[in-house]
Design an enzyme around this catalytic site. Structure first.
Site, mmCIF file in Angstrom:
data_model
loop_
_atom_site.group_PDB
_atom_site.id
_atom_site.type_symbol
_atom_site.label_atom_id
_atom_site.label_comp_id
_atom_site.label_asym_id
_atom_site.label_seq_id
_atom_site.Cartn_x
_atom_site.Cartn_y
_atom_site.Cartn_z
ATOM 1 N N GLU A 209 -7.800 9.739 -62.290
ATOM 2 C CA GLU A 209 -6.475 10.205 -62.397
ATOM 3 C C GLU A 209 -6.575 11.012 -63.357
ATOM 4 O OE1 GLU A 209 -3.420 7.003 -62.155
ATOM 5 O OE2 GLU A 209 -4.949 5.573 -61.819
ATOM 6 N N GLU A 319 5.290 10.343 -60.863
ATOM 7 C CA GLU A 319 5.616 8.923 -60.959
ATOM 8 C C GLU A 319 6.367 8.663 -62.161
ATOM 9 O OE1 GLU A 319 1.976 6.860 -61.211
ATOM 10 O OE2 GLU A 319 2.775 4.872 -61.979
#
Ligand SMILES: *[C@@H]1O[C@H](CO)[C@@H](O)[C@H](O)[C@H]1NC(C)=O
Ligand SMILES: *[C@@H]1O[C@H](CO)[C@@H](O)[C@H](O)[C@H]1NC(C)=O
Ligand SMILES: *[C@@H]1O[C@H](CO)[C@@H](O)[C@H](O)[C@H]1NC(C)=O
Ligand SMILES: *[C@@H]1O[C@H](CO)[C@@H](O)[C@H](O)[C@H]1NC(C)=O
Ligand SMILES: *[C@@H]1O[C@H](CO)[C@@H](O)[C@H](O)[C@H]1NC(C)=O
Length: 404
Positions: A209, A319
């Site tokens: 990520e 997110e």
């Protein structure tokens, strides 16, 4: 090539990790443990640089970086560059505008010498903010050991997303991220924009990520910061942000993981972006990361189980954590805080989205699947702009009349 040597000190450090991981389950770290953990996180620097944002950047010898505390990386030989770069085929849809020279704030006060890597120093206050030592630098904020553990909490609990995914067999991903500084309501919540390169089912998922985030709990401020994350067991016992645990091997002396990205975009004003490329070295198997034009380092293939061969899922988007502190939806913003329907100048975007295929070639994905379960709070709108390749706008304000 530098051979990482395992000194007695490293052994002591590994032993200490074991102690911390299996030690006390009390919620508040004792000061002796904080001290030990700080010693573990903060390696003896060759030089230290004070950044205008309050960070201290330690220049640590490349062979003494945290990665080499990992038992499986004890004898690892540091690579200085990948065997291959992905092939870029000219795509009419993608306009590669010359990137603005992008520096991190701390560069104004010095540079790390060759042969060292810059590491953001973890302060005592950083550790004391954490509810447990084990969870500091971890994506979940509750300590967990396994799915059988009564403390186990689903990592996605309270998390809200607006993302676009593509499925297949992948060896990397590339994207240009529009940078913003969204408001975060409370220090334990975050707001981020990132890419996920994953393989495996929920409980075993392996991830790579990279993105930007605002996360006061981790950094002690509301700055927009560059981050990386990885896990090889569905966020259970492995993985962390940046260089917070042994894993990612940094090779570059200019980019600080966790460093402030500045400036960020203004509504109807200047737009700032960062380019991220991650790809798998077909020969050695490592996953390399490039920020703008700079090779930062790599996740060794040996860290992973399911990502050793390839990725099955590449995802991009935002997110946030919604803790609903006052019984209402959080006011934490995603992206710019504007809904994607507001478009250019107001909404946050990710563009020039590409994935790396089995022939090591970057390609624009044919299908992107959107995920926006809380679309009255945060949304995503795919679009193809002639000059931007595959792109989308995403984000939202969080709490609003349609998202109480
Ligand atoms: C590292 O090398 C030493 C000496 O060659 C060997 O005994 C040890 O098993 C190796 N460790 C790993 C994790 O490969
Ligand atoms: C971060 O932002 C929040 C919400 O806007 C604010 O209450 C807080 O004081 C800020 N924290 C810092 C360290 O600037
Ligand atoms: C991709 O990775 C998965 C999981 O490791 C593996 O089962 C599969 O064979 C790989 N596929 C290819 C084409 O390498
Ligand atoms: C957001 O979506 C998830 C998944 O559908 C759902 O469980 C959750 O309750 C939603 N939250 C809000 C505030 O709507
Ligand atoms: C690239 O630059 C041109 C000219 O400055 C501008 O018109 C265009 O919008 C830019 N494209 C992207 C994708 O940023």
């Amino acid at each position: 090539m530098t051979k990482a040597k395992l000194s007695f000190l490293h052994f002591v450090v590994v032993f200490m990790v074991a102690q911390i991981c299996h030690g006390s389950r009390s919620r508040f770290p004792s000061s002796i443990k904080v001290h030990k953990h700080l010693n573990l996180l903060n390696k003896a620097p060759v030089k230290s640089i004070k950044s205008p944002d309050g960070d201290t950047i330690d220049c640590v010898h490349i062979a003494h970086q945290p990665a080499f505390d990992h038992p499986i990386l004890k004898n690892h030989t540091i690579k200085t560059r990948p065997s291959y770069y992905p092939v870029w085929i000219k795509d009419e849809n993608i306009m590669m505008n010359a990137s603005k020279s992008f520096t991190q704030l701390w560069h104004s006060n010095g540079k790390c010498p060759k042969g060292t890597i810059p590491i953001r120093r973890t302060k005592k206050e950083d550790m004391l903010r954490a509810s447990s030592l084990k969870s500091y630098m971890r994506k979940n904020s509750v300590a967990r050991q396994s799915s059988m553990d009564p403390e186990y909490v689903d990592v996605t609990k309270n998390h809200e997303y607006a993302t676009a995914s593509t499925y297949g067999v992948f060896y990397g991903a590339k994207a240009t991220f529009n940078l913003w500084n969204p408001r975060v309501q409370t220090p334990d919540e975050f707001s981020l924009g990132q890419l996920w390169i994953t393989n495996g089912p929920h409980m075993d998922v392996n991830t790579i990520e990279v993105g930007w985030q605002v996360y006061p709990y981790l950094y002690g401020d509301n700055n927009t910061r560059l981050f990386i994350y990885w896990t090889s067991d569905g966020y259970q016992t492995t993985g962390c942000y940046n260089l917070g645990c042994p894993g990612f091997i940094q090779t570059n002396n200019e980019i600080v993981l966790g460093g402030t990205l500045s400036p960020t975009s203004q509504v109807d004003g200047s737009q700032y972006e960062m380019n991220i490329l991650v790809w798998k070295d077909g020969k050695e198997g490592d996953w390399w990361m490039q920020f703008e034009e700079t090779l930062v380092g790599y996740w060794p293939a040996s860290l992973y189980t399911l990502l050793r061969d390839n990725a099955s899922d590449v995802e991009f988007g935002g997110e946030v954590i919604n803790l609903k502190l006052d019984g209402l939806h959080t006011t934490t913003e995603m992206g710019s805080g504007y809904f994607p329907q507001e478009g250019a100048g107001k909404a946050c975007y990710i563009k020039n989205i590409q994935t790396v295929d089995e022939s090591n070639t970057l390609r624009t994905p044919e299908d992107m699947y959107i995920y926006h379960p809380n679309m009255s709070c945060y949304d995503i709108v795919l679009g193809v702009n002639d000059n931007s390749g595959s792109q989308f706008f995403y984000g939202g304000p969080g709490r609003n009349p349609n998202c109480p």
